[in-house]
Design a protein around this motif. Structure first.
Motif, PDB file in Angstrom:
ATOM      1  N   HIS A   1       2.535   5.523  23.531  1.00  0.00           N
ATOM      2  CA  HIS A   1       1.228   6.017  23.096  1.00  0.00           C
ATOM      3  C   HIS A   1       1.384   7.147  22.069  1.00  0.00           C
ATOM      4  N   LEU A   2       2.299   8.075  22.350  1.00  0.00           N
ATOM      5  CA  LEU A   2       2.511   9.190  21.423  1.00  0.00           C
ATOM      6  C   LEU A   2       3.086   8.708  20.100  1.00  0.00           C
TER       7      LEU A   2
ATOM      8  N   ILE B   1       3.795   6.521  28.098  1.00  0.00           N
ATOM      9  CA  ILE B   1       3.412   7.779  27.454  1.00  0.00           C
ATOM     10  C   ILE B   1       4.071   7.902  26.081  1.00  0.00           C
ATOM     11  N   SER B   2       5.364   7.585  26.028  1.00  0.00           N
ATOM     12  CA  SER B   2       6.097   7.682  24.771  1.00  0.00           C
ATOM     13  C   SER B   2       5.540   6.713  23.727  1.00  0.00           C
TER      14      SER B   2
ATOM     15  N   ILE C   1       6.257   4.645  33.373  1.00  0.00           N
ATOM     16  CA  ILE C   1       5.307   5.698  32.988  1.00  0.00           C
ATOM     17  C   ILE C   1       5.790   6.423  31.721  1.00  0.00           C
TER      18      ILE C   1
END
Length: 260
Positions: free
Chosen positions: A254-255, A251-252, A247
């Motif tokens: 995507h950022l 998230i990382s 997860i």
């Protein structure tokens, strides 16, 4: 009409290269004691172990996995923050196009290369010997590891900036701090933030195993249960750790894509 002569392929060179590569692989396997038969012979043993770990895992142990897992993430957060903050000024001085002084940039690069090549596990084992068992040693290890990684990536970004902005400010008589503030930092800031997130990803994965040397986190819980052969609890730790790391990575990633 002139006859076109097609050169013959150099089979000797090709065959010699293949022979050397095969020799190195086989020789390395022999010296490393690798035996494919052992993999086949122990296949049933591995199958039984996986069965004890995952079919089914001891889900009642989940509640006890959460605190050390949170400790692992906190170690990664603090370690990344400290390493990132220190990395920026060092990267500026290590970049060859800011001060343009090799007596400063080259020694800094040497130090960064040394820090970057030492695995976080080795750093953690050293700091456990100095500061004792616990997450503090892990945080120091992750800080230094992050510092080496992010510093190198950042000074390479500084050296790849559009130098036209720097030259424009220099023509107006701007000093070094102003050049850094108005020409360099705005250009590298997205990459710097992206490197910070990447460092956090790496640190979460590294922090998960630092407990093996006593540096706190989920690794310590993992090692304890493995030593007592509580394989159903080890399965829970692996499943939850994998899910959390996955997860965080998603998230990382995507950022980072949005930043760069």
């Amino acid at each position: 009409m002139e006859k076109i002569i097609i050169p013959k392929a150099n089979h000797l060179k090709r065959n010699s290269t293949i022979f050397i590569i095969v020799f190195l692989i086989v020789g390395s396997a022999v010296f490393a004691g690798f035996n494919p038969l052992e993999v086949i012979q122990n296949f049933s043993k591995g199958k039984r172990l996986l069965g004890r770990m995952f079919f089914p895992p001891d889900w009642t142990y989940t509640i006890k996995v959460i605190p050390p897992l949170l400790e692992t993430i906190r170690m990664a957060v603090v370690g990344t923050f400290i390493g990132t903050v220190i990395a920026l000024p060092v990267a500026v001085f290590a970049a060859g196009n800011f001060l343009k002084n090799p007596w400063i940039s080259q020694p800094l690069r040497l130090v960064l290369n040394i820090f970057r090549t030492i695995p976080a596990m080795v750093l953690a084992s050293l700091f456990v010997a100095v500061f004792g068992i616990g997450p503090f040693s892990g945080v120091i290890a992750l800080s230094i590891f992050s510092f080496g990684l992010i510093s190198k990536l950042t000074y390479e970004s500084i050296e790849a900036i559009d130098y036209g902005q720097v030259e424009a400010l220099m023509s107006l008589g701007a000093n070094k701090p102003n050049i850094l503030r108005y020409a360099i930092i705005p250009q590298i800031l997205p990459q710097y933030m992206s490197y910070t997130l990447y460092g956090f990803e790496v640190n979460v994965r590294a922090a998960a195993v630092l407990g093996y040397v006593g540096a706190g986190g989920i690794g310590q819980t993992f090692e304890h249960n493995l030593a007592w052969r509580n394989f159903d609890r080890v399965g829970v730790i692996i499943v939850i750790s994998f899910a959390v790391v996955l997860i965080i990575d998603l998230i990382s990633s995507h950022l980072r894509k949005r930043l760069v």
